[in-house]
Scaffold this active site. Structure first.
Site, mmCIF file in Angstrom:
data_model
loop_
_atom_site.group_PDB
_atom_site.id
_atom_site.type_symbol
_atom_site.label_atom_id
_atom_site.label_comp_id
_atom_site.label_asym_id
_atom_site.label_seq_id
_atom_site.Cartn_x
_atom_site.Cartn_y
_atom_site.Cartn_z
ATOM 1 N N GLY A 1 -51.131 -55.126 109.549
ATOM 2 C CA GLY A 1 -50.532 -55.281 110.770
ATOM 3 C C GLY A 1 -49.643 -54.231 111.269
ATOM 4 O O GLY A 1 -49.583 -53.522 112.136
ATOM 5 N N ILE B 1 -48.881 -69.180 112.202
ATOM 6 C CA ILE B 1 -50.055 -69.471 113.220
ATOM 7 C C ILE B 1 -50.918 -70.730 113.184
ATOM 8 O O ILE B 1 -51.610 -71.144 113.853
ATOM 9 C CB ILE B 1 -51.106 -68.447 113.371
ATOM 10 C CG1 ILE B 1 -51.611 -68.348 111.777
ATOM 11 C CG2 ILE B 1 -50.311 -66.953 113.500
ATOM 12 C CD1 ILE B 1 -52.921 -67.442 111.503
ATOM 13 N N TYR C 1 -60.643 -68.520 98.709
ATOM 14 C CA TYR C 1 -59.921 -67.417 99.866
ATOM 15 C C TYR C 1 -60.973 -66.769 100.844
ATOM 16 O O TYR C 1 -60.908 -66.823 101.831
ATOM 17 C CB TYR C 1 -59.308 -66.238 99.137
ATOM 18 C CG TYR C 1 -58.620 -65.367 99.962
ATOM 19 C CD1 TYR C 1 -57.634 -65.611 100.590
ATOM 20 C CD2 TYR C 1 -59.250 -64.192 100.262
ATOM 21 C CE1 TYR C 1 -56.966 -64.687 101.633
ATOM 22 C CE2 TYR C 1 -58.746 -63.214 101.158
ATOM 23 C CZ TYR C 1 -57.836 -63.513 101.764
ATOM 24 O OH TYR C 1 -56.993 -62.525 102.628
ATOM 25 N N LYS D 1 -62.096 -67.055 104.608
ATOM 26 C CA LYS D 1 -62.131 -65.719 105.508
ATOM 27 C C LYS D 1 -63.482 -65.639 106.353
ATOM 28 O O LYS D 1 -63.873 -65.520 107.436
ATOM 29 C CB LYS D 1 -61.911 -64.534 104.831
ATOM 30 C CG LYS D 1 -60.640 -64.374 104.130
ATOM 31 C CD LYS D 1 -59.564 -64.135 105.030
ATOM 32 C CE LYS D 1 -59.672 -62.894 106.025
ATOM 33 N NZ LYS D 1 -58.425 -62.793 106.963
ATOM 34 N N PRO E 1 -63.017 -55.106 106.299
ATOM 35 C CA PRO E 1 -62.186 -53.944 105.302
ATOM 36 C C PRO E 1 -62.575 -54.224 103.862
ATOM 37 O O PRO E 1 -62.749 -55.434 103.588
ATOM 38 C CB PRO E 1 -60.880 -53.933 105.619
ATOM 39 C CG PRO E 1 -60.472 -55.306 106.240
ATOM 40 C CD PRO E 1 -61.757 -56.021 106.829
ATOM 41 N N ALA E 2 -62.667 -53.229 103.140
ATOM 42 C CA ALA E 2 -63.004 -53.478 101.760
ATOM 43 C C ALA E 2 -61.967 -52.747 100.951
ATOM 44 O O ALA E 2 -61.674 -51.757 101.012
ATOM 45 C CB ALA E 2 -64.486 -52.873 101.341
ATOM 46 N N GLY E 3 -61.212 -53.523 100.061
ATOM 47 C CA GLY E 3 -60.160 -52.843 99.063
ATOM 48 C C GLY E 3 -59.209 -52.026 99.716
ATOM 49 O O GLY E 3 -58.949 -50.827 99.420
#
Lengths: 386, 478
Positions: free
Chosen positions: A28, A71, A166, A170, A196-198
Site C-alpha cells: 500500500g 476494515i 489464507y 483471498k 501478484p506473485a511473490g
C-alpha cells in the site's frame, strides 16, 4: 519510485480522488508513494485507511488524509468513505499470511472476506467508480503441486481442495469483488483484481528477511531439489504500478457509461490479472542473488543439494521433533515442498490489456530490497536477521 | 579423438554410430541427372564447407541448387575479402562489382594469394555462373540482392580503418557486424524458403526473427573464437562490454585476470542468449522437414557451444569445440521436430544455469534470461492444460474417487516404508559422521544450543527462530 523515463510532454494520468486501504502496509505505501512521486500519476485527493497509520507514513506536507480503522468494522469503513467520497479505492489490506491456528484463520476470514465485503458495500453506497483489489497469484494453486506458466484461464482452487486457508480467503474475497462489478443496483461500480506473485522489495518483512537470516546463519550451502524449479518473484513497485494502471483503465471505462461494455479482449472491469516481474527465475538463484547482495562471497561450489524426498523426511522429523518440544518447527515439509516447487505465471493478459510492463528489473529490485533491509536493520527499525 | 577417449565415453561413440548408421536423409541428390557444371559446384561446396555441405545436399530438390549456389557466391565474396595479399584499392571495387561479375559468362578470378584456402573456387567460378543463370528468376534475384548488400557491407568494413585498427567499440557496431556476416545470409535464406513455399510467408513480416537466427550463430562463434581471433590480432568483442571488466584487451588473456575475463564472457553469452526465443519461434515457421533440419542443426550446435564456452576458462587459451559425439547427438535431435529441438535448448539452458555463479555481476540477469527461454518453450508446448485442470477439479468437487482405496493403502504403505528406510539411513549416516543423539536429549533439558546435523555452524535459538533452510516465501504475495 518509478524508473520509467517520463518525458515532459507526457501528461500525468489523472486518478481523481484516491483511497488506498492498507496504505501504510508493504504494498500500500508503495502505491501511495508512486501516486505522489511518480510524474506519471496525479490524484486530486489522496487518503489512506490502515490499522495503524504511523509506519510508512508520508509527511504532513504531502496532505495525505490518514484514517485508522479496522476494515472488518463495516460501520466505520462506511462512514470514512462517506466522508472521503473517493473515485478510486485500491484495497490492499490483508493480514500477514503466517499461522495456521484457529486464531489466524479467524483473522484471515474477518479481514480478507468480511472486511472486503464491507469495503465493497461501502464503495457502492459512497458512489465509488472503481475498486482495485489486491488478490494473490496463489489462488490458482493448491500450494503443493507445480504451477507452470499459469494464466487467467486456470481455475481457482477452492474449498476442500485448498489446504491453505489464507489462500482460500483471498480467493473468496476476489470472487466477491469481481461479482460486484456492474452489479445492480450499482451498474457503474467497476471492479478488478490484481494477482501478484511473490512480492519483495523495500518494506518487505518476509522474503528478504528470511533469506538474509539464512545467510547470516551460514546455511546457504543447502539446496533442496535439483534447483531447476522456476519461480516468480515480483518487485513491489511493479505491483503498485499495475494497480494504478488498472485503476486508471477502470476510470476510462467508467467514463464511457454503464451501457457500453468493452470488448472481451480489452476489458479490465470484472477481470483478474496476474502480475509478476515477467521474469521467472530459478528459485535458488533468487536466494543466491539476495545473499550476494547481502554480502555473500560464495559461489555454488559449497552447495550440497539434497533430494526433495530427503528434504520431506527431514521436514517430517523436524515437525515431530519440535511438536514434542512444543515449539514452532524451523523446517517443515511444507517449506521443503515450496523450495522444490515450480510456480510461475504467464502475464500476457496484463501486458496486453493493462499495458503493464515491469518498471524495475528483478536485478535492481533485489538490490533495492536488500539495501533497504540492511539500512533499516542498521538503524534498528526492523528486527535484525539473526 | 583416440580410442581411449571413447572407451571412457561410450555415449559419445554411440551417438556417432547412431548418426552414421541411422540417419536417413529426407532428400538425396542424384548426381547422374546433374549437368557437369552443377556437379562441379557441389564439389566446390564440399571443398569449401565443412559443416554446411551435407545439410545443404539433403535439402528439398526445389531449393538444393539455389542454396548451394547462394553459399558458393558468398564464399567467393568472402575469399576476396579475407585475402590480405589483395591491396585495398583493388579489393574495394572487386567487392562492389561482384554482383556484376557474376553475370559475365566465364568470369573467373585468379589473383588470390597462393595460400588463400578457397582460391580454387574463384579460379573456376565460371561453373557457378553457368548454374546461376539456370535458376528461376525469383531465386536468382534474391541471391543477387543479398550479394550486393553483403559485398557493399564488406567493402565498407575494408575501408573502415578505425574498425580495423581498434576493433568493435559499441554493442550496436557488434550487432551491425553480425548483421553483415550472418543476418544478411539469414535474410536471403528466409526469402528463398518463402519463395519456394517451404516456410511460412509471415516470416517476411517478422524480419527480427530472421535476424536473430544469424545473430545467435555469429555471436556464438565470436565468443568461442576469441582466442583464435586474438592471435590473428582481430577483435570482435565490443569494447562497450569488455571495458567494464578490464582496461585493455590484452588483459583479458592474462591468467591473473581470469575471474574478470570470465565475468566478461558471461555478459557476452547473456547478450547472445537474448536471441534464443526468436530462433525457436522462427523455426516454428518451417514447413518442410529438410528446411527445418537445415536451420535447426546450426542452432542446436550454437546453444551447445554457448553452454560449452559459458564460464569456461579455456576459451582464453585455446580453440575449443563441442565433441564429435555431442555433435552427432545434436544432429540427430535437430532432424526431428521443433519439440525435440526445444528440449535440446532446455537441456543446455539448464546446464548454463547450473554453471552460473552468484559472484558474477550478470548472475541474476542470466538466470532471468534462462527462465525466459524456458517459459517461452513452455508457451509453445504447455505441460499444463487449464481445461484438464478444471475438469479434474470438477470431478473432485463432485466427490468422484480419483483412486480406489486399496491402491491408496498400498501407496501409503510404500510411502511409509520408504520414509522409514530413509530415516533409518539418515539417522545412521548422521551417527556415523558423529551426530551425538545423547546431546539432543541434554539440550531439551537445558535449552542451550542445538545444531542440525551438519546444518551450519551457528546454532540457532529455537525459541524465537522461525527460519529454516527454506525461506518462507509461500504467501509473500501480500
Amino acid at each position: 519510485m518509478s524508473e520509467k523515463p517520463v518525458t515532459t510532454a507526457q501528461k500525468a494520468r489523472e486518478l481523481g480522488r484516491v483511497l488506498v486501504i492498507g496504505g501504510n502496509g508493504f504494498l500500500g505505501h508503495h502505491i501511495v508513494n508512486q501516486i505522489l512521486d511518480d510524474p506519471l500519476w496525479a490524484a486530486s485527493h489522496l487518503s489512506v485507511i490502515d490499522l495503524r497509520c504511523t509506519r510508512n507514513r508520508r509527511p504532513d506536507t504531502d496532505k495525505v488524509a490518514y484514517y485508522e480503522a479496522n476494515i472488518s468494522d463495516a460501520e466505520k469503513v462506511h462512514s470514512i468513505l462517506e466522508q472521503v467520497k473517493p473515485d478510486v479505492v485500491i484495497h490492499t489490506a490483508s493480514p500477514a499470511p503466517q499461522g495456521d491456528d484457529d486464531i489466524a484463520k479467524d483473522l484471515f476470514k474477518r479481514v480478507n472476506v468480511d472486511g472486503t465485503a464491507a469495503v465493497i458495500a461501502a464503495c457502492q453506497q459512497a458512489g465509488v467508480k472503481a475498486l482495485v483489489y489486491t488478490s494473490s497469484a496463489s489462488v490458482v494453486t493448491d500450494n503443493s503441486s507445480n504451477t507452470i506458466n499459469a494464466d487467467e484461464r486456470w481455475p481457482l482452487v477452492r474449498g476442500d481442495m485448498q489446504p491453505e486457508y489464507y489462500t482460500e480467503t483471498k480467493a473468496a474475497a476476489e470472487e466477491l469483488v469481481l461479482a460486484a462489478n456492474r452489479k445492480d443496483p450499482h451498474p457503474t461500480f467497476l471492479t478488478t483484481a490484481i494477482r501478484p506473485a511473490g512480492i519483495f522489495g523495500e518494506g518487505d518483512g518476509m522474503v528478504t528477511h528470511q533469506l538474509i537470516k539464512i545467510y547470516r546463519q551460514r546455511r546457504t550451502g543447502f539446496q533442496i531439489g535439483d534447483g531447476e524449479n522456476l519461480f516468480d518473484f515480483t518487485y513491489v513497485g511493479n505491483v503498485a504500478h499495475a494497480h494504478l494502471l488498472a485503476a486508471r483503465l477502470l476510470l476510462v471505462t467508467h467514463r464511457a457509461g454503464a451501457s457500453s461494455i468493452p470488448l472481451d479482449y480489452e476489458r479490465v472491469d470484472g477481470e483478474a490479472f496476474f502480475v509478476t516481474n515477467d521474469s521467472p527465475v530459478y528459485f535458488w538463484d533468487f536466494a543466491r542473488a539476495v545473499w550476494r547482495a547481502a554480502g555473500s562471497d560464495k559461489g555454488t561450489g559449497h552447495v550440497w543439494a539434497m533430494s526433495k524426498e530427503l528434504g520431506l523426511v527431514l521436514g517430517f522429523c523436524s515437525e515431530v521433533f519440535f511438536h514434542i518440544l512444543g515449539k514452532p518447527p524451523t523446517f517443515t515439509r511444507q517449506r521443503c515442498t515450496y523450495s522444490c516447487m515450480t510456480r510461475y505465471y504467464n502475464i500476457s493478459k496484463a501486458k496486453r490489456v493493462l499495458g503493464y510492463q515491469p518498471i524495475v528489473s528483478l536485478d535492481d529490485g533485489i538490490k533495492r530490497g536488500v539495501r533497504w533491509f540492511l539500512e533499516q536493520e542498521a538503524a534498528g527499525l526492523v528486527p535484525a536477521a539473526k | 579423438m583416440g580410442i581411449i577417449f571413447y572407451l571412457f565415453h561410450p555415449n559419445q561413440l554411440r551417438s556417432i554410430i547412431q548418426w552414421k548408421v541411422w540417419h536417413d536423409p529426407v532428400h538425396k541428390r542424384n548426381p547422374e541427372k546433374e549437368s557437369p557444371a552443377l556437379r562441379e559446384c557441389f564439389r566446390y561446396l564440399d571443398l569449401t564447407s565443412r559443416s554446411f555441405s551435407s545439410v545443404i545436399q539433403e535439402l528439398n530438390p526445389e531449393l538444393v541448387v539455389p542454396i548451394c549456389l547462394f553459399y558458393l557466391v558468398l564464399r567467393g565474396l568472402d575469399t576476396i575479402e579475407d585475402d590480405m595479399t589483395i591491396p585495398i584499392e583493388k579489393k574495394e571495387p572487386l567487392l562492389r562489382n561482384f554482383d556484376k561479375n557474376m553475370e559475365i559468362d566465364g568470369w573467373t578470378f585468379t589473383e588470390n594469394g597462393p595460400n588463400e584456402k578457397d582460391r580454387e573456387l574463384l579460379v573456376h567460378f565460371d561453373v557457378v555462373i553457368t548454374e546461376l543463370k539456370k535458376l528461376k528468376k525469383p531465386y536468382y534475384d534474391i541471391i543477387k540482392d543479398i550479394t550486393i548488400k553483403m559485398a557493399n557491407g564488406m567493402a565498407d568494413y575494408v575501408l573502415n580503418a578505425e574498425h580495423n585498427e581498434h576493433g568493435v567499440m559499441k554493442i550496436t557496431e557488434y550487432e551491425l557486424y553480425c548483421h553483415y556476416v550472418a543476418g544478411l545470409v539469414g535474410e536471403g535464406l528466409t526469402r528463398l524458403f518463402v519463395e519456394g513455399d517451404l516456410a511460412n510467408p509471415r516470416l517476411k513480416d517478422r524480419p527480427e526473427l530472421t535476424e536473430s537466427m544469424g545473430q545467435f550463430l555469429q555471436k556464438t562463434n565470436i565468443i568461442r573464437d576469441v582466442h583464435e581471433d586474438y592471435l590473428d590480432k582481430r577483435r570482435f568483442w565490443p569494447k562497450e562490454i569488455w571495458s567494464k571488466y578490464v582496461d585493455s584487451w590484452d588483459d583479458m588473456f592474462k591468467p591473473e585476470n581470469l575471474a574478470k575475463a570470465l565475468n566478461c564472457s558471461s555478459e557476452m553469452v547473456l547478450n547472445a542468449l537474448k536471441h534464443a526465443e526468436d530462433c525457436l519461434f522462427y523455426m516454428a515457421g518451417m514447413r518442410d522437414q529438410s528446411v527445418f533440419n537445415f536451420v535447426a542443426i546450426p542452432q542446436s550446435m550454437a546453444i551447445a557451444t554457448l553452454e560449452l564456452v559459458f564460464r569456461n576458462p579455456d576459451i582464453f587459451s585455446k580453440h575449443i569445440k563441442i565433441t564429435k559425439g555431442d555433435a552427432c547427438q545434436l544432429m540427430m535431435e535437430s532432424t526431428q521436430n521443433l519439440h525435440v529441438v526445444c528440449e535440446v535448448f532446455r537441456r543446455y539452458i539448464r546446464r548454463i544455469h547450473k554453471k552460473n555463479d552468484p559472484r558474477d555481476p550478470n548472475f541474476i540477469a542470466i538466470s532471468v534470461q534462462c527462465g525466459k527461454i524456458e517459459q517461452f518453450i513452455e508457451t509453445l508446448y504447455p505441460r499444463q492444460d487449464p481445461k484438464k485442470l478444471t475438469e479434474q477439479m470438477d470431478k473432485k468437487k463432485r466427490g468422484d474417487p480419483t483412486a480406489d482405496p486399496g491402491e491408496s493403502a498400498i501407496l501409503l504403505g510404500v510411502g511409509l516404508l520408504t520414509l522409514f528406510c530413509l530415516s533409518a539411513i539418515m539417522v545412521g549416516v548422521a551417527w556415523y559422521f558423529g551426530a551425538r543423539y545423547d546431546a539432543l536429549w541434554s539440550w531439551t533439558q537445558d535449552k542451550s544450543s542445538y545444531h542440525w546435523p551438519g546444518m551450519g555452524s551457528d546454532g540457532e535459538s529455537p525459541v524465537v527462530s522461525s527460519a529454516s533452510a527454506v525461506p518462507s516465501i509461500e504467501h509473500s504475495e501480500l
